[in-house]
Design a protein around this motif. Structure first.
Motif, short mmCIF file in Angstrom:
data_model
loop_
_atom_site.label_atom_id
_atom_site.label_comp_id
_atom_site.label_asym_id
_atom_site.label_seq_id
_atom_site.Cartn_x
_atom_site.Cartn_y
_atom_site.Cartn_z
N THR A 192 1.58 15.87 -9.24
CA THR A 192 2.19 16.42 -10.45
C THR A 192 1.16 17.16 -11.28
O THR A 192 1.40 18.29 -11.74
CB THR A 192 2.84 15.31 -11.29
OG1 THR A 192 3.86 14.66 -10.52
CG2 THR A 192 3.46 15.88 -12.56
N THR B 297 1.81 1.80 -3.69
CA THR B 297 0.62 2.22 -4.44
C THR B 297 0.26 3.67 -4.12
O THR B 297 0.01 4.48 -5.02
CB THR B 297 -0.58 1.31 -4.10
OG1 THR B 297 -0.27 -0.05 -4.44
CG2 THR B 297 -1.83 1.76 -4.83
N ALA B 298 0.25 4.00 -2.83
CA ALA B 298 -0.07 5.37 -2.42
C ALA B 298 0.97 6.35 -2.94
O ALA B 298 0.64 7.47 -3.36
CB ALA B 298 -0.15 5.44 -0.89
N ALA C 11 5.93 12.62 -2.08
CA ALA C 11 5.44 11.26 -1.88
C ALA C 11 6.46 10.40 -1.13
O ALA C 11 6.11 9.68 -0.19
CB ALA C 11 5.11 10.62 -3.23
N TRP D 48 0.82 -1.21 0.00
CA TRP D 48 0.00 0.00 0.00
C TRP D 48 0.86 1.26 0.00
O TRP D 48 0.43 2.31 -0.52
CB TRP D 48 -1.02 -0.02 1.13
CG TRP D 48 -0.53 0.14 2.54
CD1 TRP D 48 -0.35 -0.83 3.47
CD2 TRP D 48 -0.20 1.38 3.19
NE1 TRP D 48 0.09 -0.30 4.66
CE2 TRP D 48 0.18 1.07 4.51
CE3 TRP D 48 -0.18 2.71 2.79
CZ2 TRP D 48 0.58 2.03 5.45
CZ3 TRP D 48 0.22 3.69 3.71
CH2 TRP D 48 0.59 3.34 5.02
N ALA E 127 2.84 6.08 -5.71
CA ALA E 127 2.67 6.27 -7.15
C ALA E 127 1.46 7.15 -7.46
O ALA E 127 1.54 8.08 -8.27
CB ALA E 127 2.54 4.91 -7.84
N VAL E 128 0.34 6.86 -6.81
CA VAL E 128 -0.87 7.64 -7.02
C VAL E 128 -0.67 9.08 -6.56
O VAL E 128 -1.07 10.04 -7.23
CB VAL E 128 -2.07 7.00 -6.29
CG1 VAL E 128 -3.29 7.92 -6.34
CG2 VAL E 128 -2.40 5.65 -6.89
N GLY E 129 -0.02 9.24 -5.42
CA GLY E 129 0.23 10.57 -4.89
C GLY E 129 1.14 11.39 -5.78
O GLY E 129 0.89 12.59 -6.01
N THR E 130 2.18 10.76 -6.31
CA THR E 130 3.09 11.47 -7.21
C THR E 130 2.37 11.94 -8.47
O THR E 130 2.52 13.09 -8.90
CB THR E 130 4.27 10.56 -7.60
OG1 THR E 130 5.00 10.20 -6.43
CG2 THR E 130 5.21 11.28 -8.57
N LEU E 131 1.57 11.05 -9.06
CA LEU E 131 0.82 11.41 -10.27
C LEU E 131 -0.18 12.53 -9.99
O LEU E 131 -0.25 13.52 -10.73
CB LEU E 131 0.09 10.18 -10.80
CG LEU E 131 -0.81 10.41 -12.03
CD1 LEU E 131 0.00 10.94 -13.20
CD2 LEU E 131 -1.53 9.12 -12.41
N GLY E 132 -0.95 12.38 -8.92
CA GLY E 132 -1.97 13.37 -8.61
C GLY E 132 -1.38 14.73 -8.30
O GLY E 132 -1.86 15.77 -8.79
#
Length: 218
Positions: A124, A114-115, A144, A111, A117-122
């Motif tokens: 950015t 996953t968190a 992140a 987790w 990767a999602v946090g970095t994308l969001g």
């Protein structure tokens, strides 16, 4: 006296480094940050209040530099510091007032990654579209990684040091690019302290494991 009156002197240049003014905020952030990491490496409880002071200095510094994710991150750090402070004194289980060093479990890694990767994308996308940030991806990535590392630090997970090392490798050139040369130098020092912390926590974990094995044999 207003808050602005208190903050304004901290933003004044104290000296010049590489033709760039260095403010009181950056100097105080440098000192409190170095002390905080040293205290974490030694598992000293005082790292948490010192870290909170460091976060407050960096809120001012990063806002000035246009590193908005890093500035917002400091607020999250303060919340996590309160949690970590409590966990280090109450998280060892019944009858214990200390939290032992442990390894990160596979579930936690799942987790966390996953968190992250999602946090970095969001972040950015948010920084690119909603701010004037010139380094949205790198600002988001370090944010992140730092949050992932802070969670591990709160729970005394050994691998949190590797996450801090990964973040610091990015932070050093990022802050130099933003002409925060003293802060960039600070993060070079952080790298050294991270390796020392990793070694110290590894020894603590190995020592506790050997003690358990001896007790089991006895």
């Amino acid at each position: 006296m207003s808050l602005a009156d208190v903050i304004e002197p901290l933003q004044q240049p104290l000296f010049t480094l590489l033709d760039t003014p260095v403010s009181w905020t950056e100097v105080l952030g440098f000192g409190s940050g170095a002390l905080c990491v040293w205290l974490v490496a030694g598992q000293h409880l005082a790292n948490w209040p010192v870290g909170i002071a460091n976060n407050l200095f960096f809120v001012l510094l990063f806002t000035q530099a246009g590193l908005y994710a890093d500035a917002g991150l400091q607020i999250v750090f303060i919340t996590l510091a309160v949690y970590g402070w409590w966990t280090w004194t109450h998280g060892g289980g019944p009858g214990s007032d200390t939290l032992p060093v442990r390894r990160t479990t596979r579930t936690e890694w799942g987790w966390l990654l996953t968190a992250g990767a999602v946090g970095t994308l969001g972040l950015t996308l948010l920084l690119d579209r909603a701010t004037d940030s010139t380094v949205p991806f790198w600002d988001a990535l370090t944010t992140a990684l730092s949050l992932m590392a802070t969670y591990g630090q709160c729970r005394k997970r050994l691998e949190s040091w590797w996450l801090w090392i990964a973040a610091d490798v990015v932070y050093v050139p990022l802050y130099a690019y933003k002409e925060l040369y003293l802060t960039s130098l600070l993060y070079v020092g952080f790298l050294t302290l991270c390796f020392l912390g990793l070694r110290g926590w590894s020894r603590d974990l190995d020592g506790r494991r050997r003690t358990v094995e001896k007790e089991a044999v006895a």
